[in-house]
Motif scaffolding. Structure first.
Motif, short mmCIF file in Angstrom:
data_model
loop_
_atom_site.label_atom_id
_atom_site.label_comp_id
_atom_site.label_asym_id
_atom_site.label_seq_id
_atom_site.Cartn_x
_atom_site.Cartn_y
_atom_site.Cartn_z
N HIS A 20 0.84 -1.21 0.00
CA HIS A 20 0.00 0.00 0.00
C HIS A 20 0.87 1.25 0.00
O HIS A 20 0.59 2.21 -0.73
CB HIS A 20 -0.93 0.03 1.21
CG HIS A 20 -2.14 -0.83 1.09
ND1 HIS A 20 -3.03 -0.74 0.05
CD2 HIS A 20 -2.62 -1.80 1.92
CE1 HIS A 20 -4.00 -1.61 0.23
NE2 HIS A 20 -3.77 -2.27 1.35
N LEU A 21 1.92 1.26 0.83
CA LEU A 21 2.79 2.44 0.89
C LEU A 21 3.45 2.72 -0.45
O LEU A 21 3.59 3.86 -0.86
CB LEU A 21 3.86 2.25 1.96
CG LEU A 21 3.39 2.33 3.40
CD1 LEU A 21 4.53 1.94 4.35
CD2 LEU A 21 2.88 3.72 3.73
N HIS A 24 -0.10 2.96 -3.31
CA HIS A 24 -1.37 3.66 -3.13
C HIS A 24 -1.26 4.93 -2.32
O HIS A 24 -2.12 5.25 -1.52
CB HIS A 24 -2.38 2.71 -2.48
CG HIS A 24 -2.58 1.46 -3.25
ND1 HIS A 24 -2.52 0.21 -2.66
CD2 HIS A 24 -2.79 1.25 -4.57
CE1 HIS A 24 -2.71 -0.71 -3.58
NE2 HIS A 24 -2.87 -0.11 -4.75
N GLN A 25 -0.21 5.69 -2.52
CA GLN A 25 -0.05 6.96 -1.82
C GLN A 25 -0.18 8.11 -2.80
O GLN A 25 -0.12 7.92 -4.00
CB GLN A 25 1.30 7.01 -1.12
CG GLN A 25 1.43 5.97 -0.02
CD GLN A 25 0.38 6.11 1.06
OE1 GLN A 25 0.16 7.20 1.60
NE2 GLN A 25 -0.30 5.04 1.38
N GLY A 26 -0.32 9.30 -2.27
CA GLY A 26 -0.39 10.48 -3.13
C GLY A 26 -1.82 10.81 -3.51
O GLY A 26 -2.78 10.27 -2.96
N ARG A 29 -4.51 8.10 -4.32
CA ARG A 29 -4.61 7.05 -3.31
C ARG A 29 -5.91 6.27 -3.49
O ARG A 29 -6.98 6.85 -3.58
CB ARG A 29 -4.56 7.67 -1.92
CG ARG A 29 -4.54 6.65 -0.84
CD ARG A 29 -4.37 7.29 0.49
NE ARG A 29 -4.36 6.24 1.49
CZ ARG A 29 -4.07 6.42 2.73
NH1 ARG A 29 -3.77 7.62 3.16
NH2 ARG A 29 -4.09 5.43 3.57
N GLN A 31 -8.45 3.10 -2.19
CA GLN A 31 -8.83 2.23 -1.08
C GLN A 31 -10.08 1.48 -1.49
O GLN A 31 -11.19 1.94 -1.28
CB GLN A 31 -9.08 3.04 0.18
CG GLN A 31 -7.83 3.64 0.76
CD GLN A 31 -8.12 4.43 2.01
OE1 GLN A 31 -9.07 5.18 2.09
NE2 GLN A 31 -7.27 4.26 3.00
#
Length: 188
Positions: A20-21, A24-26, A29, A31
């Motif tokens: 995830h880090l 799926h950041q920024g 992202r 979820q």
């Protein structure tokens, strides 16, 4: 009460969160279920690299072979079965049959007889030792991040001994060279 999560599952969970880090950041992202599947695939590939798994010739592996081989990558037998299915080393029928048999043997929720010791983080231990030495501690992190103690412990994945607030926050780690140049950085 739910059974305790074993070291093999905790390794996979930590690799899943790393996925995830990484992915799926920024601003974009994500979820959702697809993000969870992507993080699972990342964790599987990270812990059980394709070339290494294929080199061990586990095509159509039996449940006993899965249990034995899972020790190499320090993952659960179920995770290895899933990875072999992803890599085309188990047919869908073979994967389902292996999962049913593993579940019957108690491998769905835990790894019976596993001697794997949970991993720990030398870095986190040193950070917590520095905080204690400077008169601060885990409580300061929890207060500044607005996490509950349970959430905090979940985030460190048991990688460092924190015990319960109000008691010792872990073993005394002898301070080595002065590392006063290290600073705790908290988000925003």
């Amino acid at each position: 009460m739910a059974p305790a999560v074993g070291p093999r599952r905790r390794r996979f969970d930590a690799a899943h969160e790393l996925g995830h880090l990484v992915m799926h950041q920024g601003p974009e992202r994500v979820q959702n279920r697809e993000a969870e599947r992507q993080a699972d695939r990342f964790a599987a590939a990270f812990l059980m690299p394709r070339a290494d798994v294929l080199a061990h010739n586990l095509r159509n592996a039996s449940p006993d072979q899965l249990i034995d081989a899972s020790r190499r990558w320090r993952v659960s037998a179920m995770a290895l079965a899933h990875r072999l299915g992803e890599l085309g080393q188990l047919t869908e029928w073979g994967y389902r049959s292996a999962c049913v048999e593993l579940a019957k043997r108690g491998y769905r929720r835990s790894e019976p007889g596993s001697q794997l010791v949970p991993e720990s983080s030398q870095v986190l231990e040193k950070v917590f030792a520095h905080l204690r030495a400077s008169g601060s501690g885990v409580k300061a992190i929890i207060d500044s991040t607005k996490l509950t103690p349970e959430e905090f412990n979940r985030h460190v994945f048991g990688l460092a001994k924190t015990v319960t607030l109000g008691r010792s926050e872990g073993p005394e780690v002898p301070t080595r060279p002065n590392r006063s140049h290290l600073h705790l950085v908290s988000p925003g």
